[in-house]
Enzyme design. Structure first.
Site, PDB file in Angstrom:
ATOM      1  N   CYS A  22       0.817  -1.228   0.000  1.00  0.00           N
ATOM      2  CA  CYS A  22       0.000   0.000   0.000  1.00  0.00           C
ATOM      3  C   CYS A  22       0.839   1.261   0.000  1.00  0.00           C
ATOM      4  O   CYS A  22       0.339   2.342  -0.297  1.00  0.00           O
ATOM      5  CB  CYS A  22      -0.935  -0.005   1.201  1.00  0.00           C
ATOM      6  SG  CYS A  22      -1.992  -1.441   1.188  1.00  0.00           S
TER       7      CYS A  22
ATOM      8  N   HIS B 192      -3.813   6.997   2.323  1.00  0.00           N
ATOM      9  CA  HIS B 192      -4.123   5.680   1.760  1.00  0.00           C
ATOM     10  C   HIS B 192      -5.541   5.304   2.187  1.00  0.00           C
ATOM     11  O   HIS B 192      -5.926   5.516   3.342  1.00  0.00           O
ATOM     12  CB  HIS B 192      -3.107   4.664   2.285  1.00  0.00           C
ATOM     13  CG  HIS B 192      -3.443   3.256   1.909  1.00  0.00           C
ATOM     14  ND1 HIS B 192      -3.729   2.901   0.609  1.00  0.00           N
ATOM     15  CD2 HIS B 192      -3.552   2.121   2.659  1.00  0.00           C
ATOM     16  CE1 HIS B 192      -3.984   1.595   0.580  1.00  0.00           C
ATOM     17  NE2 HIS B 192      -3.900   1.104   1.803  1.00  0.00           N
TER      18      HIS B 192
ATOM     19  N   ASN C 269     -10.115  -0.301  -1.108  1.00  0.00           N
ATOM     20  CA  ASN C 269      -8.655  -0.247  -0.993  1.00  0.00           C
ATOM     21  C   ASN C 269      -8.028  -0.845  -2.258  1.00  0.00           C
ATOM     22  O   ASN C 269      -8.051  -2.061  -2.460  1.00  0.00           O
ATOM     23  CB  ASN C 269      -8.244  -1.039   0.254  1.00  0.00           C
ATOM     24  CG  ASN C 269      -6.751  -1.037   0.503  1.00  0.00           C
ATOM     25  OD1 ASN C 269      -5.967  -0.571  -0.316  1.00  0.00           O
ATOM     26  ND2 ASN C 269      -6.362  -1.568   1.643  1.00  0.00           N
TER      27      ASN C 269
HETATM   28  O1  UT7 Z   1      -4.235  -1.620   3.145  1.00  0.00           O
HETATM   29  C1  UT7 Z   1      -3.190  -1.769   3.963  1.00  0.00           C
HETATM   30  C2  UT7 Z   1      -3.324  -2.513   5.184  1.00  0.00           C
HETATM   31  N1  UT7 Z   1      -4.633  -2.910   5.583  1.00  0.00           N
HETATM   32  C3  UT7 Z   1      -5.321  -2.154   6.451  1.00  0.00           C
HETATM   33  O2  UT7 Z   1      -4.943  -1.072   6.825  1.00  0.00           O
HETATM   34  C4  UT7 Z   1      -6.586  -2.766   6.998  1.00  0.00           C
HETATM   35  C5  UT7 Z   1      -6.583  -2.692   8.490  1.00  0.00           C
HETATM   36  N2  UT7 Z   1      -7.666  -3.438   9.095  1.00  0.00           N
HETATM   37  C6  UT7 Z   1      -8.969  -3.096   8.991  1.00  0.00           C
HETATM   38  O3  UT7 Z   1      -9.319  -2.177   8.266  1.00  0.00           O
HETATM   39  C7  UT7 Z   1      -9.957  -3.822   9.862  1.00  0.00           C
HETATM   40  O4  UT7 Z   1      -9.239  -4.601  10.771  1.00  0.00           O
HETATM   41  C8  UT7 Z   1     -10.961  -4.721   9.095  1.00  0.00           C
HETATM   42  C9  UT7 Z   1     -11.932  -3.877   8.308  1.00  0.00           C
HETATM   43  C10 UT7 Z   1     -10.229  -5.681   8.179  1.00  0.00           C
HETATM   44  C11 UT7 Z   1     -11.780  -5.542  10.098  1.00  0.00           C
HETATM   45  O5  UT7 Z   1     -12.413  -4.662  11.021  1.00  0.00           O
HETATM   46  P1  UT7 Z   1     -12.236  -4.845  12.588  1.00  0.00           P
HETATM   47  O6  UT7 Z   1     -13.054  -3.810  13.219  1.00  0.00           O
HETATM   48  O7  UT7 Z   1     -10.772  -4.864  12.918  1.00  0.00           O
HETATM   49  O8  UT7 Z   1     -12.883  -6.242  12.821  1.00  0.00           O
HETATM   50  P2  UT7 Z   1     -12.263  -7.553  13.493  1.00  0.00           P
HETATM   51  O9  UT7 Z   1     -11.408  -8.287  12.519  1.00  0.00           O
HETATM   52  O10 UT7 Z   1     -11.696  -7.213  14.840  1.00  0.00           O
HETATM   53  O11 UT7 Z   1     -13.583  -8.377  13.746  1.00  0.00           O
HETATM   54  C12 UT7 Z   1     -14.640  -7.908  14.605  1.00  0.00           C
HETATM   55  C13 UT7 Z   1     -15.838  -8.790  14.428  1.00  0.00           C
HETATM   56  C14 UT7 Z   1     -15.510 -10.286  14.478  1.00  0.00           C
HETATM   57  O12 UT7 Z   1     -16.603 -10.967  15.064  1.00  0.00           O
HETATM   58  P3  UT7 Z   1     -16.535 -11.422  16.608  1.00  0.00           P
HETATM   59  O13 UT7 Z   1     -15.329 -12.305  16.704  1.00  0.00           O
HETATM   60  O14 UT7 Z   1     -16.395 -10.137  17.378  1.00  0.00           O
HETATM   61  O15 UT7 Z   1     -17.843 -12.110  16.776  1.00  0.00           O
HETATM   62  C15 UT7 Z   1     -15.425 -10.665  13.033  1.00  0.00           C
HETATM   63  O16 UT7 Z   1     -15.688 -12.032  12.809  1.00  0.00           O
HETATM   64  O17 UT7 Z   1     -16.423  -8.579  13.143  1.00  0.00           O
HETATM   65  C16 UT7 Z   1     -16.520  -9.806  12.441  1.00  0.00           C
HETATM   66  N3  UT7 Z   1     -16.348  -9.552  11.018  1.00  0.00           N
HETATM   67  C17 UT7 Z   1     -17.360  -9.252  10.197  1.00  0.00           C
HETATM   68  N4  UT7 Z   1     -18.686  -9.168  10.391  1.00  0.00           N
HETATM   69  C18 UT7 Z   1     -19.443  -8.855   9.332  1.00  0.00           C
HETATM   70  C19 UT7 Z   1     -15.188  -9.493  10.319  1.00  0.00           C
HETATM   71  N5  UT7 Z   1     -15.437  -9.199   9.037  1.00  0.00           N
HETATM   72  C20 UT7 Z   1     -16.778  -9.056   8.945  1.00  0.00           C
HETATM   73  C21 UT7 Z   1     -17.634  -8.735   7.868  1.00  0.00           C
HETATM   74  N6  UT7 Z   1     -18.947  -8.651   8.115  1.00  0.00           N
HETATM   75  N7  UT7 Z   1     -17.176  -8.507   6.613  1.00  0.00           N
END
Ligand code: UT7
Length: 332
Positions: free
Chosen positions: A116, A256, A286
């Site tokens: 990125c 970004h 992204n």
């Molecule tokens: O581009 C360069 C590098 N990349 C980034 O900068 C991305 C950085 N990361 C992020 O943007 C975020 O971490 C994500 C958007 C990928 C995920 O969001 P988050 O708020 O960090 O969610 P999480 O992975 O901590 O998951 C929270 C909850 C989980 O459920 P439980 O375990 O709390 O029941 C996940 O299973 O959200 C759930 N979850 C979803 N639910 C609905 C994860 N993805 C989804 C989804 N829809 N698509």
């Protein structure tokens, strides 16, 4: 003697037509529009469909548009650098294919892999070739066809990424505009949190790697998120400090586009309001190396000569960084 700087004299972007909406993703994985919008800010992303179409298609379209709008003869281009993590193939470089596709027959070309942050790395490098006097016309491309390496069964990654990219033309200037400063960093100990497990020299493709879905981007989202929030904000504040810039001096932050929450945290740390933050994550998601040139392209008509602009990114590697530039031209 006046210092020669590299100035951006044109920008152009390109995205494929197909729109993958949050609603369509709801039919593919267990997710919903509300979760995606509140957690990331993304509503839709573009997908490059069709056989045998790689990232070079994005690059060629962006560069063709750039050459046309800047009235540049492709044979005058001396160097093309393409930042991408989704090259058409491991070799030759996608930049070679782009150069051929646009008729830049007198140039040499190569790829840069910094995920990125790729566009920041490539822009820094391209600027150096201008500043040293080695070249007069350099094109820097940032483009990715992320859909080629995204697992559309993995709801944590497939909702963020999309395809697209853009290109800028760099030329020398002795005016007080152009690329003023660049601060780039990397830390390979971040590799476990964002990488592609197979398909490289460590783990070449086998039937097993394909069956185990190891040819897709793997991301531990929440870990990457924490590093991204801290480092993108920190590096942006650092480049302001070392150039004696305060929030009022900044016309635009070009962040970004990985997650709206990371963008907001960076703007807060810099003390700048949302009206100064370029944002198109809603429409494109992204696009990895594509996000920064796509933002510049979208906002080009609002940019004025002398505007102080901070570009910032964080991504796989980990890699991150920031560039301070003064915009080089008024809207045409
Ligand atoms: O581009 C360069 C590098 N990349 C980034 O900068 C991305 C950085 N990361 C992020 O943007 C975020 O971490 C994500 C958007 C990928 C995920 O969001 P988050 O708020 O960090 O969610 P999480 O992975 O901590 O998951 C929270 C909850 C989980 O459920 P439980 O375990 O709390 O029941 C996940 O299973 O959200 C759930 N979850 C979803 N639910 C609905 C994860 N993805 C989804 C989804 N829809 N698509």
């Amino acid at each position: 003697m006046k210092k020669t700087r590299a100035v951006i004299t044109g920008v152009h972007g390109w995205v494929p037509d197909y729109i993958l909406t949050n609603r369509e993703l709801e039919t593919m994985v267990d997710t919903n529009d509300e979760w995606i919008v509140t957690r990331t800010g993304i509503k839709e992303r573009r997908i490059l469909k069709g056989e045998n179409k790689g990232t070079s298609i994005i690059g060629i379209n962006a560069v063709k548009g750039l050459l046309e709008k800047t009235n540049t003869n492709p044979e005058d281009i001396e160097l093309i650098i393409c930042a991408t993590v989704t090259p058409d193939m491991p070799f030759p470089a996608t930049a070679n294919i782009i150069a051929d596709g646009v008729g830049a027959t007198k140039s040499y070309s190569f790829d840069i892999s910094a995920a990125c942050s790729g566009f920041l790395y490539a822009l820094t490098m391209g600027s150096q070739f201008i500043e040293t006097g080695m070249h007069k016309k350099v094109i820097v491309v940032g483009a990715d066809k992320m859909s080629a390496i995204i697992d559309y069964q993995d709801r944590a990654t497939c909702i963020i990424f999309g395809d697209g990219g853009g290109a800028v033309l760099l030329e020398p200037t002795e005016e007080e505009v152009g690329v003023m400063d660049s601060l780039l960093l990397s830390d390979g100990s971040g590799a476990p949190y964002l990488h592609m497990k197979a398909g490289g020299s460590r783990k070449p493709a086998t039937e097993e790697t394909v069956a185990a879905r190891e040819h897709y981007a793997y991301q531990e989202g929440s870990t990457v998120f924490k590093f991204a929030v801290t480092n993108m904000a920190e590096v942006s504040a650092q480049i302001m400090d070392r150039n004696q810039l305060v929030a009022d001096d900044i016309a635009w932050l070009v962040p970004h586009q990985a997650n709206k929450r990371i963008i907001d945290a960076t703007a807060n740390r810099m003390g700048i309001g949302p009206e100064k933050v370029m944002l198109n994550i809603e429409r494109y998601g992204n696009t990895t190396a594509g996000t920064l040139p796509l933002c510049l392209w979208d906002y080009e008509s609002q940019l004025k000569k002398g505007d102080n602009i901070i570009l910032a990114a964080f991504g796989g590697g980990f890699t991150w960084g920031s560039i301070y530039l003064k915009w080089g031209y008024d809207p045409k």
